[in-house]
Write a protein that holds these residues in place. Structure first.
Motif, PDB file in Angstrom:
ATOM      1  N   PHE A 124      -4.173  14.576   0.773  1.00  0.00           N
ATOM      2  CA  PHE A 124      -5.461  14.019   0.505  1.00  0.00           C
ATOM      3  C   PHE A 124      -5.579  13.600  -1.157  1.00  0.00           C
ATOM      4  CE2 PHE A 124      -9.782  13.903   1.415  1.00  0.00           C
ATOM      5  CZ  PHE A 124     -10.566  14.385   0.381  1.00  0.00           C
TER       6      PHE A 124
ATOM      7  N   ASN B  14      -0.418  18.126  -1.302  1.00  0.00           N
ATOM      8  CA  ASN B  14      -1.777  17.656  -0.386  1.00  0.00           C
ATOM      9  C   ASN B  14      -1.767  16.247  -0.215  1.00  0.00           C
ATOM     10  OD1 ASN B  14      -3.995  17.582   0.644  1.00  0.00           O
ATOM     11  ND2 ASN B  14      -5.420  18.672  -0.726  1.00  0.00           N
TER      12      ASN B  14
ATOM     13  N   VAL C 115       3.288   4.006   5.926  1.00  0.00           N
ATOM     14  CA  VAL C 115       3.529   5.281   6.648  1.00  0.00           C
ATOM     15  C   VAL C 115       4.830   5.825   5.943  1.00  0.00           C
ATOM     16  CG1 VAL C 115       3.833   6.206   8.924  1.00  0.00           C
ATOM     17  CG2 VAL C 115       2.393   4.403   8.665  1.00  0.00           C
ATOM     18  N   LEU C 116       5.716   5.136   5.673  1.00  0.00           N
ATOM     19  CA  LEU C 116       7.100   5.609   5.083  1.00  0.00           C
ATOM     20  C   LEU C 116       6.792   6.363   3.807  1.00  0.00           C
ATOM     21  CD1 LEU C 116      10.300   5.187   5.275  1.00  0.00           C
ATOM     22  CD2 LEU C 116       9.849   3.812   3.200  1.00  0.00           C
TER      23      LEU C 116
ATOM     24  N   VAL D 281      -6.052   6.090  -3.111  1.00  0.00           N
ATOM     25  CA  VAL D 281      -5.997   4.727  -2.425  1.00  0.00           C
ATOM     26  C   VAL D 281      -7.613   4.450  -2.374  1.00  0.00           C
ATOM     27  CG1 VAL D 281      -5.732   3.473  -0.380  1.00  0.00           C
ATOM     28  CG2 VAL D 281      -3.938   5.230  -1.303  1.00  0.00           C
TER      29      VAL D 281
ATOM     30  N   ALA E  66       2.101  -1.939   6.908  1.00  0.00           N
ATOM     31  CA  ALA E  66       1.639  -0.572   7.555  1.00  0.00           C
ATOM     32  C   ALA E  66       3.203   0.283   7.491  1.00  0.00           C
ATOM     33  CB  ALA E  66       1.237  -0.697   8.938  1.00  0.00           C
ATOM     34  N   TYR E  67       4.163  -0.294   7.791  1.00  0.00           N
ATOM     35  CA  TYR E  67       5.592   0.490   7.922  1.00  0.00           C
ATOM     36  C   TYR E  67       5.585   1.191   6.420  1.00  0.00           C
ATOM     37  CZ  TYR E  67       6.518  -1.680  12.172  1.00  0.00           C
ATOM     38  OH  TYR E  67       6.662  -2.287  13.543  1.00  0.00           O
TER      39      TYR E  67
ATOM     40  N   PHE F 204      -4.629  10.013  -0.519  1.00  0.00           N
ATOM     41  CA  PHE F 204      -5.421   9.323   0.180  1.00  0.00           C
ATOM     42  C   PHE F 204      -6.899   9.120  -0.667  1.00  0.00           C
ATOM     43  CE2 PHE F 204      -3.280   9.704   3.666  1.00  0.00           C
ATOM     44  CZ  PHE F 204      -3.696  10.804   4.609  1.00  0.00           C
TER      45      PHE F 204
ATOM     46  N   LEU G 240       0.767  -1.360  -0.151  1.00  0.00           N
ATOM     47  CA  LEU G 240       0.000   0.090   0.062  1.00  0.00           C
ATOM     48  C   LEU G 240       0.854   1.212   0.170  1.00  0.00           C
ATOM     49  CD1 LEU G 240      -3.080  -0.629   2.537  1.00  0.00           C
ATOM     50  CD2 LEU G 240      -2.920   0.510   0.285  1.00  0.00           C
TER      51      LEU G 240
ATOM     52  N   GLU H 233       5.664  14.079   2.759  1.00  0.00           N
ATOM     53  CA  GLU H 233       5.966  15.127   3.429  1.00  0.00           C
ATOM     54  C   GLU H 233       7.315  15.535   3.454  1.00  0.00           C
ATOM     55  OE1 GLU H 233       2.989  16.558   5.674  1.00  0.00           O
ATOM     56  OE2 GLU H 233       2.642  16.025   3.780  1.00  0.00           O
ATOM     57  N   LEU H 234       8.204  14.462   3.217  1.00  0.00           N
ATOM     58  CA  LEU H 234       9.548  15.132   3.285  1.00  0.00           C
ATOM     59  C   LEU H 234       9.986  15.937   1.874  1.00  0.00           C
ATOM     60  CD1 LEU H 234      12.527  14.381   4.713  1.00  0.00           C
ATOM     61  CD2 LEU H 234      12.706  12.769   2.740  1.00  0.00           C
TER      62      LEU H 234
ATOM     63  N   PHE I 264       3.945   7.640   3.175  1.00  0.00           N
ATOM     64  CA  PHE I 264       3.274   9.153   3.373  1.00  0.00           C
ATOM     65  C   PHE I 264       4.505  10.081   3.876  1.00  0.00           C
ATOM     66  CE2 PHE I 264       0.203  11.825   4.787  1.00  0.00           C
ATOM     67  CZ  PHE I 264       0.629  12.341   5.964  1.00  0.00           C
ATOM     68  N   GLY I 265       5.457   9.491   4.739  1.00  0.00           N
ATOM     69  CA  GLY I 265       6.195  10.433   5.324  1.00  0.00           C
ATOM     70  C   GLY I 265       7.098  10.964   4.273  1.00  0.00           C
ATOM     71  N   LEU I 266       7.539  10.141   3.145  1.00  0.00           N
ATOM     72  CA  LEU I 266       8.300  10.616   2.176  1.00  0.00           C
ATOM     73  C   LEU I 266       7.486  11.870   1.321  1.00  0.00           C
ATOM     74  CD1 LEU I 266       9.401   7.179   0.346  1.00  0.00           C
ATOM     75  CD2 LEU I 266      10.659   9.527   0.728  1.00  0.00           C
TER      76      LEU I 266
END
Lengths: 393, 321, 289
Positions: B232, B230, B113-114, B238, B109-110, B235, B57, B120-121, B116-118
C-alpha cells in the motif's frame, strides 16, 4: 421595597448557583481507542474486541454510569479506525492522549498494534490492558502501564502437553505459521513436549496467506503421528481443517490454535468440526456469568462472541471498571490498583504479576455437538474430552 | 546555477526553517500528521523524479522502504540513528542498482508488475532469512529516538529529496531522463546512454525511499515484514505523484500534503465512509482533471516551464543547430 | 508414482484456480489496456452474493453462478460507462490510458472494498459446499476444488475457442491488433469495449462464487487475488488467453512441488523467483503476443 428586591435577587442568584456544581459532575468519562475496522486486522478486531467495547459502554450507562470512586458518571467512547497500520495507531493514540486528553484508553487489536502503542502509553502514563496481545517479546519491554490479560504461549502449550500426556500421546506432528505468534507458540510447545516426553516427528512452518497445504498434510499423514498440532491463524486453521478432511487425515488429536474458537468456524464447517481442539477459555456452560455474557453479546450484536479473546476483552473491561471504582481516574493510582489487586471477572480470577495475568491457566477446548467445550484443565472443564477424535464426517 | 533553481533552493530553505519550528508550536498529533505529509512528499517527489520523467512506472517503492526499515531494525542496536538512516538509503540504492541492471529493459506494465513482484520477493526472502537464521519473525526497536528527532530527520530527507529532484530536473541528467520518457529510441540515437541513465535514476529514487523507511521504522517499535513491506505504501506513492502531476515538481508535493491531510480529516470525521469518499474523489479527479493537480496551478506556468525545458533540450542535443 | 500424481494434481488444481482468477483481468487488459487493479474486489462481490444467496435464501451456489455472472456483467457495463469511457476518449496516448485506468482502479478498489466493510462488516463469513472428497486414481480431492479447476479449464478453452472461431472473437482480436484498423472495418468499440469489460467482471465474480465454497470470505479477500492475477497474466503474456492458463498452471505446479521438496516457507520465494526469472528471460511473458 428596594431591599426586598435586592434580597430576592440575591436569593435567586444563590438558588441558581447551587445546582451548577451538580451539573458539572455529569461530565462523561471519555474513553479513547483506535481499532482495526478495515484492513487485515479487522476480522479479528471486529469479532473479539470492538463489539465488547461497545456493549460494555452501553451496559455501564444503562446502569447509571461508571463508578468513579463511588460517584457515577456516564461513559463516552471515542473510537477510531486504525486501518491496520502501525503508524495510524501511533498517531491516533497521540491524538487521544496528547491532544484530546481522554480519561482512559482501551487497547488496539493484535500484538503488532500493541507494540506500536507501547512507547506512547508509557510517555503519557495511561494504563492499558491488552486482550489480544501475546508474546514474551512484548512483555520483556517491561512497560509498567501495559497489562497482558491473554494467556501467554507457555501457559497454553503446557496445558496442551499435559492434556496429551494424560492420554498417552507418544508422537506429534507440529506446523506453525511464519509469524511471531506461531514462532513463540512453537518454541513454547517444543519445550513443553520435550518435558512431557512427546516426540515431534515432523515440524514445518508456512507463510501466512498460503492457499494449499495438502503436500504438507500428506507427508504428515504418512508419518502417522498420534497428534496433529497447528499453531495457526484463522485462514490457515480453516484451510487445514478442509484439507485434512479432504485427504482423510485422522490423527487421534487435531489441534489448531487460533480460529477454532470463532463462531464462523462452526458455522462454516458444521458437524465436521466435531472433536477439533484449540485455544479457548470459556463457553456459556462455564458459569452463570459466562452465560449472561454470551446471551447479552448475542442480543446486542446478533452474533456470538468467540470463545477465547472475546471473553478476555470483556474481562479486561471488568478489571478496568473495578479498578476505576476503587482508584478513580488518577492514572498512576489506577495503574497501581490494576497491578496490585485481584479481580473477579467472567474468565475467573485475574491477577497481574509483572504485567502478565497469572491467574488464568492455559486451556484446551474441543468442539462437541456445536459447543466449544473446555476439556482441560479438569477444574475448568465443562465436558470430558473425546479422545481419540472421531473421524472427519 | 540557473535562476529558477536558485529560487527553488531559497524556497526550500525558507520552508525548512518554518517547518523546523513546528515541534514547539504543534501538538504531538499535529506533528505526526506533518510527519506523514513529509514522508509522502519525500516518497512522491523521488518517485516522480524517475518514474514521472521516464514513464517507467515503478511499484518498487514498498521494497525500498522496507529495506530501509530493516536496515534500522538490524542496525539500531549497534549504530546510531544518524548512521542507519543514510545507510538504509544506501542499501536500498544498491539493491535498486542490481535490480535496475537486470530489469530495466522491460517496459510498461511488465516493468510495473515486475517491480511489484520484487517487493514481495524481498519481503518473503527476509521473512525466510529471519525465521531460519535468526529464529525470529519481527524485530523490536527498544529505546527509539525522540519524536522530535524523527521529525527533523524526515524533514531533512524530504527537503533533500525535493532539492535533488529540482537539481536533476534542471540538469542534463534530468533532460536525459525526460528524453527517455518521451522517446527512448530517439534519445539513444541522440547519444544518451539510456541504460546507465535509467539505472542511475532508479537508484537515486530508491535511496530516498530507503532513507525514509529507515527513519520511520523507529516509530513502530516492532518491525515485521508484512507491515514495512506493505504494498500500500507503494500504491499510495504512485497515486499521490500521479494525481499531483508526475512530470512536475510542485505537483507531488502539494498532492502529498493535501492527500495526507484529507485522509486524516476524513478518517477522524467519518469513521466508516471516508475511504468510500476517497475512492469517489479519486475517480472524479482522474476523470475530470487529466493533467493532475499541477494543472490547477495554471497551465501557463506548467507549460512555460515545459517549453523552457524543451528549448534547452533542443539546444543541448543539437549544439550545432 | 502415487506421490508425483498427487503433487501434480494438487498443483494443477491450485494453478487452475489462479488461472480462473486471472481470466477476467487478462481480457480487460488485452483489449483495452485497462489494468483493473480492483479486479479482486469484484471477485469478493461474487463471493458475498453467493454466500448471501446460499445462507439466507438457501439457493444452490452452483445454480446461482449464472446469476452472479449476469449481475456482475451488468455492473461492469455501468462501471465502464461511468468510469472508463471518458478515459478512452480523452487520453492522448495508450500509455496515458493505462496510467489513468490504473488510478481509476485504485479508486474503485477503495470504493468497493469499503462499501463491503460497511455493508457486511469485517467479520469472516463462510459456508461449505461440495466439500466431500472424490477419489481419483488413489488420491482424494475435494469436490469444490475440482469444480473450480474444471470451470477454469473449461472457461479458458471456451475463451480460446470464442476468440478464434466466432465473429465476436475475431472482432476482439482485431481490436487488440489494431484499434484504428478495426474501427475502419466497422467494428464498434462503443459496443465491444463495455461488453468485454463486463465479461471481465463477470468472470471475476464467478471465480469469487466458486472460491466462496472453499475459502472464508472477508471484504479484504480480493487484494491477494488481484496480485495473483497480475502475476499470472504477466507470466503468461499480457492479453494471451492460452498464456493465462499456462501461467496459472505453471505457478500452481511450482508451488506444489516446491513446497514438497523444500519447505512451505519457501513457497512464496519460489513463486516470485520463477515469475521474475521468466520475465527476465522472456520480457513479454511466456506466450508473448
Amino acid at each position: 421595597m428596594h431591599r426586598n428586591t435586592v434580597i430576592k435577587a440575591i436569593a435567586a442568584a444563590l438558588f441558581a448557583a447551587v445546582p451548577a456544581p451538580a451539573l458539572a459532575q455529569d461530565a462523561p468519562v471519555r474513553i479513547g481507542y483506535a481499532i482495526a475496522r478495515t484492513g487485515p486486522w479487522a476480522a479479528g478486531a471486529q469479532v473479539s474486541q470492538e463489539p465488547n467495547y461497545i456493549m460494555w459502554a452501553e451496559q455501564v450507562n444503562a446502569a447509571g454510569g461508571l463508578s468513579v470512586k463511588g460517584k457515577k458518571r456516564k461513559v463516552e467512547l471515542v473510537g477510531f479506525d486504525d486501518r491496520s497500520e502501525a503508524e495510524t495507531v501511533v498517531r491516533t493514540y497521540e491524538k487521544l492522549m496528547g491532544s484530546d486528553k481522554v480519561d482512559l484508553i482501551l487497547p488496539p487489536w493484535g500484538t503488532g498494534a500493541n507494540f506500536a502503542v507501547m512507547p506512547v502509553v508509557q510517555k503519557f502514563g495511561y494504563p492499558m490492558i491488552g486482550p489480544t496481545a501475546t508474546g514474551r517479546k512484548l512483555l520483556s519491554m517491561k512497560n509498567p502501564y501495559f497489562f497482558a490479560i491473554l494467556q501467554q504461549p507457555d501457559l497454553m502449550m503446557n496445558a496442551l502437553a499435559e492434556f496429551l500426556k494424560a492420554r498417552n500421546t507418544k508422537t506429534a506432528a507440529v506446523i506453525h505459521v511464519d509469524e511471531l505468534f506461531g514462532l513463540e507458540q512453537f518454541t513454547a510447545l517444543e519445550a513443553a513436549f520435550k518435558e512431557k516426553g512427546i516426540q515431534i516427528v515432523e515440524k514445518k512452518s508456512y507463510p501466512l496467506g498460503v492457499k494449499d497445504l495438502k503436500p504438507v498434510l500428506n507427508d504428515i499423514k504418512a508419518k502417522n503421528p498420534d497428534a496433529f498440532v497447528a499453531l495457526s491463524y484463522p485462514p490457515d486453521t480453516f484451510l487445514l481443517t478442509a484439507q485434512a478432511r479432504e485427504i482423510a487425515f485422522n490423527p487421534k488429536a487435531f489441534y489448531a490454535s487460533v480460529g477454532t474458537a470463532f463462531p464462523v468456524y462452526r458455522d462454516k464447517f458444521g458437524p465436521v468440526v466435531e472433536g477439533v481442539m484449540g485455544l479457548g477459555t470459556l463457553n456459556p456452560k462455564s458459569s452463570p456469568a459466562a452465560k449472561a455474557y454470551f446471551d447479552a453479546h448475542k442480543a446486542r450484536h446478533n452474533k456470538e462472541p468467540d470463545r477465547w479473546a472475546s471473553a478476555h476483552a470483556w474481562a479486561a473491561l471488568q478489571v478496568m471498571e473495578q479498578a476505576v471504582a476503587k482508584a478513580g481516574l488518577d492514572r498512576k493510582a489506577l495503574r497501581d490498583a490494576i497491578a496490585g489487586s485481584e479481580f473477579d471477572t467472567v474468565i475467573g480470577k485475574v491477577r497481574f504479576k509483572n504485567g502478565e495475568n497469572v491467574a488464568t491457566p492455559g486451556v484446551v477446548s474441543q468442539w462437541q455437538s456445536g459447543e466449544f467445550e473446555v476439556v482441560w484443565p479438569p477444574d475448568r472443564a465443562t465436558a470430558p474430552a473425546f479422545f481419540p477424535k472421531p473421524n472427519w464426517k | 546555477m540557473s535562476h529558477d533553481l536558485r529560487r527553488i533552493f531559497g524556497l526550500l530553505l525558507a520552508a525548512g526553517a518554518v517547518l523546523a519550528a513546528l515541534p514547539w508550536l504543534a501538538s504531538d498529533f499535529m506533528l505526526s500528521l506533518a510527519l506523514t505529509c513529509l514522508l509522502y512528499v519525500g516518497l512522491a517527489v523521488s518517485w516522480s523524479m524517475f518514474s514521472g520523467a521516464t514513464n517507467y512506472l515503478s511499484l518498487a517503492t514498498s521494497a525500498f522502504f522496507g529495506i530501509g526499515a530493516y536496515v534500522t531494525a538490524w542496525g539500531f542496536e549497534t549504530l546510531p540513528y544518524a548512521v542507519v538512516v543514510p545507510l538504509g538509503g544506501l542499501v536500498a540504492a544498491a539493491f535498486a542498482a542490481l535490480v535496475g541492471a537486470a530489469a530495466l529493459h522491460l517496459r510498461g506494465a511488465y516493468f510495473a508488475v515486475l517491480t511489484f513482484g520484487l517487493g514481495e520477493l524481498v519481503r518473503h526472502a527476509i521473512t525466510y532469512g529471519e525465521k531460519t537464521y535468526a529464529r525470529t519473525v519481527g524485530r523490536v526497536i527498544a529505546d527509539a529516538p525522540e519524536a522530535t528527532t524523527v521529525y527533523f530527520t524526515v524533514l531533512l530527507v524530504a527537503l533533500l529529496a525535493v532539492a535533488v529532484c529540482a537539481a536533476v530536473r534542471a540538469s542534463r541528467f534530468g533532460l536525459a531522463l525526460a528524453g527517455i520518457g518521451s522517446d527512448e529510441e530517439r534519445a539513444q540515437t541522440l547519444g544518451v546512454n539510456t541504460r546507465r541513465t535509467k539505472i542511475l535514476g532508479f537508484t537515486l529514487a530508491a535511496f530516498f525511499a530507503g532513507a525514509l523507511g529507515a527513519a520511520m521504522a523507529v516509530r513502530w517499535t516492532y518491525i515485521e515484514p508484512a507491515s514495512v513491506f506493505n504494498p500500500f505504501i507503494g500504491f499510495q506513492t504512485v497515486l499521490i505523484a500521479m494525481i499531483g502531476g508526475a512530470q512536475t515538481l510542485i505537483g507531488p508535493i502539494a498532492s502529498a500534503v493535501v492527500f495526507s491531510v484529507m485522509t486524516e480529516l476524513l478518517r477522524l470525521e467519518f469513521p466508516y465512509a471516508y475511504l468510500i469518499t476517497l475512492g469517489v474523489l479519486l475517480i472524479l479527479l482522474v476523470l475530470y482533471l487529466p493533467g493532475g493537480m499541477a494543472s490547477l496551478f495554471g497551465r501557463d506556468m506548467a507549460s512555460r516551464f515545459g517549453r523552457g525545458i524543451a528549448a534547452y533540450f533542443r539546444r543541448a542535443w543539437r549544439p550545432n543547430a | 508414482m502415487g506421490l508425483w500424481f498427487e503433487l501434480a494434481a494438487s498443483g494443477l488444481i491450485t494453478g487452475g484456480i489462479y488461472a480462473l482468477v486471472a481470466l477476467g483481468l487478462n481480457l480487460q487488459y488485452g483489449l483495452m489496456r485497462i489494468m483493473n487493479i480492483s479486479h479482486g474486489e469484484f471477485l469478493m462481490l461474487g463471493a458475498y452474493l453467493t454466500w448471501l444467496a446460499h445462507t439466507v435464501f438457501g439457493i444452490n451456489p452452483v445454480a446461482f453462478l449464472p446469476v452472479v455472472a449476469i449481475v456482475l456483467f451488468a455492473l461492469g457495463l455501468v462501471i465502464y460507462r461511468l468510469c472508463f469511457l471518458r478515459i478512452a476518449r480523452t487520453s492522448s496516448s495508450v500509455d496515458a490510458i493505462e496510467a489513468r485506468s490504473l488510478l481509476i482502479g485504485f479508486g474503485l478498489m477503495y470504493l468497493v472494498q469499503n462499501a463491503a466493510y460497511l455493508a457486511w462488516g469485517a467479520d469472516m463469513r463462510g459456508y461449505s459446499f461440495l466439500s466431500e472428497s472424490v477419489e481419483i486414481a488413489g488420491a482424494r480431492f475435494a469436490g469444490n476444488n475440482l469444480l473450480a479447476f474444471g470451470f477454469a479449464v473449461a472457461a479458458s478453452l471456451a475463451m480460446l475457442a470464442l476468440l478464434r472461431w466466432t465473429m465476436f472473437g475475431k472482432a476482439v482480436r482485431a481490436m487488440m491488433q489494431s484499434p484504428t484498423g478495426a474501427q475502419l472495418v466497422g467494428i464498434d468499440t462503443r459496443v465491444l469495449h463495455p461488453m468485454v469489460f463486463g465479461a471481465g467482471l463477470a468472470l471475476a465474480g464467478v471465480a469469487g462464487a466458486l472460491l466462496s465454497m472453499i475459502y472464508e470470505i472477508t471484504p479484504g479477500m480480493g487484494e491477494p487475488y488481484t496480485v495473483t492475477a497480475l502475476i499470472v497474466i504477466t507470466l503468461g503474456g499480457l492479453g494471451s488467453a492460452a498464456g493465462c492458463l499456462a501461467g496459472g498452471l505453471l505457478l500452481g505446479l511450482v508451488e506444489a512441488f516446491g513446497m514438497h521438496f523444500t519447505s512451505p516457507s519457501l513457497k512464496m520465494l519460489l513463486s516470485y523467483g520463477v515469475f521474475i526469472g521468466v520475465l527476465l528471460a522472456r520480457p513479454k511473458g511466456l506466450f508473448a503476443r
